[in-house]
Write a protein that holds these residues in place. Sequence first.
Motif, mmCIF file in Angstrom:
data_model
loop_
_atom_site.group_PDB
_atom_site.id
_atom_site.type_symbol
_atom_site.label_atom_id
_atom_site.label_comp_id
_atom_site.label_asym_id
_atom_site.label_seq_id
_atom_site.Cartn_x
_atom_site.Cartn_y
_atom_site.Cartn_z
ATOM 1 N N ASP A 81 -50.664 61.873 -7.153
ATOM 2 C CA ASP A 81 -52.022 61.672 -6.665
ATOM 3 C C ASP A 81 -52.844 62.842 -7.183
ATOM 4 N N VAL A 82 -53.803 62.586 -8.074
ATOM 5 C CA VAL A 82 -54.482 63.668 -8.791
ATOM 6 C C VAL A 82 -55.914 63.855 -8.297
ATOM 7 N N ALA A 83 -56.226 65.059 -7.825
ATOM 8 C CA ALA A 83 -57.596 65.442 -7.491
ATOM 9 C C ALA A 83 -58.162 66.214 -8.683
ATOM 10 N N ILE A 84 -59.421 65.963 -9.025
ATOM 11 C CA ILE A 84 -60.024 66.582 -10.198
ATOM 12 C C ILE A 84 -60.909 67.746 -9.792
ATOM 13 N N GLY A 85 -60.628 68.914 -10.356
ATOM 14 C CA GLY A 85 -61.489 70.070 -10.162
ATOM 15 C C GLY A 85 -61.005 71.026 -9.089
ATOM 16 N N LEU A 86 -61.106 72.318 -9.390
ATOM 17 C CA LEU A 86 -60.689 73.350 -8.444
ATOM 18 C C LEU A 86 -61.521 73.292 -7.163
ATOM 19 N N GLU A 87 -62.764 72.795 -7.283
ATOM 20 C CA GLU A 87 -63.620 72.706 -6.106
ATOM 21 C C GLU A 87 -63.111 71.689 -5.083
ATOM 22 N N ASN A 88 -62.206 70.799 -5.503
ATOM 23 C CA ASN A 88 -61.634 69.803 -4.594
ATOM 24 C C ASN A 88 -60.225 70.170 -4.127
ATOM 25 N N ALA A 89 -59.796 71.392 -4.446
ATOM 26 C CA ALA A 89 -58.433 71.809 -4.116
ATOM 27 C C ALA A 89 -58.205 71.863 -2.604
ATOM 28 N N ALA A 90 -59.164 72.410 -1.864
ATOM 29 C CA ALA A 90 -58.976 72.575 -0.417
ATOM 30 C C ALA A 90 -58.831 71.229 0.284
ATOM 31 N N SER A 91 -59.692 70.273 -0.047
ATOM 32 C CA SER A 91 -59.621 68.965 0.611
ATOM 33 C C SER A 91 -58.345 68.227 0.230
ATOM 34 N N ALA A 92 -57.900 68.385 -1.017
ATOM 35 C CA ALA A 92 -56.645 67.749 -1.438
ATOM 36 C C ALA A 92 -55.464 68.354 -0.685
ATOM 37 N N PHE A 93 -55.486 69.658 -0.509
ATOM 38 C CA PHE A 93 -54.403 70.340 0.198
ATOM 39 C C PHE A 93 -54.349 69.910 1.657
ATOM 40 N N VAL A 94 -55.488 69.891 2.324
ATOM 41 C CA VAL A 94 -55.531 69.474 3.730
ATOM 42 C C VAL A 94 -55.061 68.029 3.873
ATOM 43 N N GLY A 95 -55.369 67.213 2.875
ATOM 44 C CA GLY A 95 -55.020 65.802 2.937
ATOM 45 C C GLY A 95 -53.541 65.510 3.051
ATOM 46 N N ILE A 96 -52.689 66.402 2.527
ATOM 47 C CA ILE A 96 -51.249 66.123 2.579
ATOM 48 C C ILE A 96 -50.717 66.189 4.004
ATOM 49 N N TYR A 97 -51.419 66.902 4.893
ATOM 50 C CA TYR A 97 -50.979 66.988 6.289
ATOM 51 C C TYR A 97 -51.480 65.813 7.121
ATOM 52 N N HIS A 98 -52.313 64.980 6.495
ATOM 53 C CA HIS A 98 -52.814 63.776 7.154
ATOM 54 C C HIS A 98 -52.305 62.509 6.470
ATOM 55 N N GLY A 99 -51.366 62.682 5.534
ATOM 56 C CA GLY A 99 -50.763 61.532 4.872
ATOM 57 C C GLY A 99 -51.670 60.788 3.920
ATOM 58 N N ARG A 100 -52.685 61.460 3.372
ATOM 59 C CA ARG A 100 -53.629 60.770 2.486
ATOM 60 C C ARG A 100 -53.052 60.535 1.088
ATOM 61 N N ASN A 101 -52.093 61.330 0.701
ATOM 62 C CA ASN A 101 -51.546 61.227 -0.658
ATOM 63 C C ASN A 101 -50.419 60.212 -0.725
ATOM 64 N N ILE A 102 -50.278 59.626 -1.905
ATOM 65 C CA ILE A 102 -49.118 58.790 -2.224
ATOM 66 C C ILE A 102 -48.432 59.441 -3.414
ATOM 67 N N GLY A 103 -47.206 59.885 -3.230
ATOM 68 C CA GLY A 103 -46.535 60.650 -4.266
ATOM 69 C C GLY A 103 -46.955 62.108 -4.203
ATOM 70 N N LYS A 104 -46.786 62.805 -5.289
ATOM 71 C CA LYS A 104 -47.074 64.231 -5.342
ATOM 72 C C LYS A 104 -48.570 64.494 -5.473
ATOM 73 N N GLN A 105 -49.130 65.273 -4.550
ATOM 74 C CA GLN A 105 -50.543 65.635 -4.628
ATOM 75 C C GLN A 105 -50.717 66.848 -5.540
ATOM 76 N N ILE A 106 -51.532 66.683 -6.572
ATOM 77 C CA ILE A 106 -51.796 67.787 -7.488
ATOM 78 C C ILE A 106 -53.291 67.893 -7.753
ATOM 79 N N ILE A 107 -53.684 69.005 -8.359
ATOM 80 C CA ILE A 107 -55.076 69.254 -8.715
ATOM 81 C C ILE A 107 -55.151 69.513 -10.203
ATOM 82 N N ARG A 108 -56.024 68.803 -10.883
ATOM 83 C CA ARG A 108 -56.248 69.065 -12.296
ATOM 84 C C ARG A 108 -57.382 70.069 -12.418
ATOM 85 N N VAL A 109 -57.064 71.245 -12.922
ATOM 86 C CA VAL A 109 -58.034 72.331 -13.013
ATOM 87 C C VAL A 109 -58.802 72.288 -14.319
ATOM 88 N N SER A 110 -58.122 71.959 -15.417
ATOM 89 C CA SER A 110 -58.751 71.957 -16.740
ATOM 90 C C SER A 110 -58.030 70.969 -17.642
#
Length: 318
Positions: free
Chosen positions: A287-316
């Motif tokens: 599950d890919v979030a785009i941009g470092l600015e979205n890192a915090a929300s993507a991280f919090v999301g894993i504790y609420h079960g929002r991700n399917i598979g591995k949650q990662i952030i694409r920085v560049s």
Amino acid sequence: MGVASTEIPEGSRGVFVKNIYLACDPYMCHLMRPKRKSLFILSSIVPGTVIKGCGVAKVIKSAYPELKEGDYVWGIIGWEEFSLVLNPEMILHKIKIKDFPLSYYTGILGMPGLAAYAGFHEICCPKQGEVVYVSSAAGGVGHLVGQFAKLMGCYVVGSASTQQKVDLLKTKLGFDDAFNYKEGHDLGAQLKKHFPKGIDIYFDNVGGEMLDEVLLHMNIHGRVAVSGMISQYNLSKPQGIHNIFSLIENRVTMRGFVERDYVHMHPQYGEWAAQKLQEKKLIYLQDVAIGLENAASAFVGIYHGRNIGKQIIRVSDD
């Protein structure tokens, strides 16, 4: 967010890298708790410091002879656009198999994949036909463990937090059965329904009430691999385990572990996983979030079960 300049200290073996992918790993919250000790090679995270975790990066400049400009690496980097790594021999690994997306090294070809493989094969010691239960089975580690178990000829059941994830486990990932642990109020009844003959192997990613209840359903000489405790990381007072006598009664082995214990196995595991991916015997979900600015929300999301598979952030870009 801020900007800082730095350079490789003279005489060091440091590496300057451009970060491409960052992994959202549940254990990181454990490191953010007050007065928390370091976890294997990661220091506790305190306000004002750069968060560090697993990721993929490109070498920009290197004073370390094993890495050169243009090499891709996976390992421990900062949640920032560029990182200076002063001990690359300890925390960075050169990417040698380049037949897959680089993001796979935050998951199936990196730390989570090795944790799933070593935890299941080295601790659980599976045998064909055994009954395997995987909690958080649609997560970054769980969805791999279930597939590894199927490759061994086991009967595999997973639990997840939504019906969408349950359907995915059964229709796409090959689990024999799956259930939504949030449905109903009697976890024991759910386990009894899905494991009428008991559980031989439990791969625990959740801890807490789930682990406590599963202990009552373990078969004689069962094995429990404790990989994570995502249900406990945000609690001010973690839940205790009350059914520990079941370990004695049913002669159950329960063991915790971290991926670093088995880092020596990574070359062997990497070749095996790459072969299974090429043969299409393994499916990897991310599950890919785009941009470092979205890192915090993507991280919090894993504790609420929002991700399917591995949650990662694409920085560049690569």
